[in-house]
Design an enzyme around this catalytic site. Structure first.
Site, mmCIF file in Angstrom:
data_model
loop_
_atom_site.group_PDB
_atom_site.id
_atom_site.type_symbol
_atom_site.label_atom_id
_atom_site.label_comp_id
_atom_site.label_asym_id
_atom_site.label_seq_id
_atom_site.Cartn_x
_atom_site.Cartn_y
_atom_site.Cartn_z
ATOM 1 C CG LEU A 141 64.337 54.298 24.603
ATOM 2 C CD1 LEU A 141 64.103 54.720 23.135
ATOM 3 C CD2 LEU A 141 62.948 53.769 25.126
ATOM 4 C CG ASP A 142 64.107 47.063 26.375
ATOM 5 O OD1 ASP A 142 64.706 47.218 27.466
ATOM 6 O OD2 ASP A 142 63.222 46.541 26.231
ATOM 7 N NE ARG A 143 72.420 45.550 20.596
ATOM 8 C CZ ARG A 143 73.622 44.669 20.405
ATOM 9 N NH1 ARG A 143 73.931 43.912 21.402
ATOM 10 N NH2 ARG A 143 74.121 44.564 19.280
#
Length: 326
Positions: A141-143
């Site tokens: 997942l993106d940060r």
């Protein structure tokens, strides 16, 4: 000393965000501060391996590759951004058995270390759970994105999960269903819309990864469903049919409905206004995944509740009289 590979060999699993990259470019970004000549030297000497095999600088990474990175020395001492962990990640557990660990990832925490980040989700969980002999990210997942994140506790489970993601179909067809909530700017007109726009990955002059809609990009498919409307805002559910980098963010931005708080593809003046109104992060949350259990084959529905800060922001919105929950 670069924190990654500081005193020991690091074994990294390639996720969707790095898939297709040349290994030399992957290492140059991963090991910032390490001289370029040294990176090519460890590649030539066979110290970097993919799936236990020597690879040259032109090797392109494949989803699920296990990359061996040897201990490295940086050219200069650099401050390392140690991400604070306000609560143990094991307290964020949604589901766990002998094959899987599923957590509700907090926003603001990268899934793995590197590029100036000393500790991501995987490193933190390995510290918290030293009894686990095998623990690898099944996807990323993106940060800035919170929500359902799957990790495998067995290599056989990791292989099965990667196969399901490559399959790309519904759970009933051997694939995986992933659903996100996104709050966007504007009045979304459709109850349900299939968006199929090709996505092209590139690096900025500063070396940051970006994605744009381009005809020669990778095929991508998102289904957006209307959940609720407020004055100037729409809450959407996004179902991923493909898993391209930044797919939901770029599709919505391209269509003129940027995600609230998106610092890469969003409406930046609007984001500043939202910060003053209390939204300090991107409003994108992986709220549900439906998978076949990699060992038993049973269907699992994994749900991550909306984080309190996102719930509070929704409650703060003024709701017009004709607003309806779909």
């Amino acid at each position: 000393m670069n924190e990654l590979g500081k005193n020991s060999v690091a074994m990294l699993t390639i996720d969707e965000g790095s898939e297709g990259q040349r290994i030399d470019n992957y290492l140059l970004k991963l090991l910032k501060g390490v001289p370029k000549s040294h990176i090519y030297r460890i590649l030539r000497k066979g110290e970097v391996r993919a799936n236990k095999k020597r690879v040259d600088a032109t090797y392109r990474l494949v989803l699920g590759d296990i990359v061996r990175v040897p201990p490295v020395q940086t050219a200069r001492r650099e401050p390392v951004n140690v991400q604070p962990v306000t609560a143990k990640l094991s307290h964020c557990t949604i589901f766990e058995d002998n094959a899987l660990l599923v957590i509700n990832k907090p926003s603001g925490m990268a899934v793995h270390g590197g590029s100036g980040i000393s500790r991501g989700v995987i490193e933190q969980l390995r510290l918290e759970r030293p009894e686990l002999k095998f623990l690898e990210l099944a996807h990323r997942l993106d940060r800035e994105t919170s929500g359902v994140l799957l990790l495998a506790k067995k290599r056989s489970a990791l292989v099965k999960l990667h196969e399901a993601m490559r399959e790309g179909g519904r759970t009933s067809e051997g694939g995986m269903d992933k659903f996100y909530f996104a709050l966007v700017k504007g009045n979304w007109p459709d109850e349900r819309r299939h968006v199929k726009l090709p996505l092209f990955k590139y690096l900025t002059a500063e070396g940051e990864r970006r994605v744009s809609v381009r005809e020669d990009g990778q095929a991508s498919h998102t289904i957006f469903s209307l959940k609720q409307k407020w004055d100037g805002f729409t809450l959407l559910e996004a179902e991923l049919k493909t898993g391209r980098t930044h797919q939901i963010r770029v599709h919505l931005s391209h269509l003129g409905f940027p995600i609230a708080g998106d610092d890469k593809y969003g409406d930046f003046p609007w984001n500043k206004e939202l910060q003053r109104r209390g939204l300090k992060r991107m409003f994108l949350h992986a709220h549900k995944a439906v998978i076949r259990h990699p060992a038993t084959g049973e269907t699992l529905t994994l749900v991550a509740p909306l984080p309190p800060e996102l719930e509070r922001f929704l409650h703060s919105l003024e709701k017009p009289e004709n607003a309806q929950t779909i």
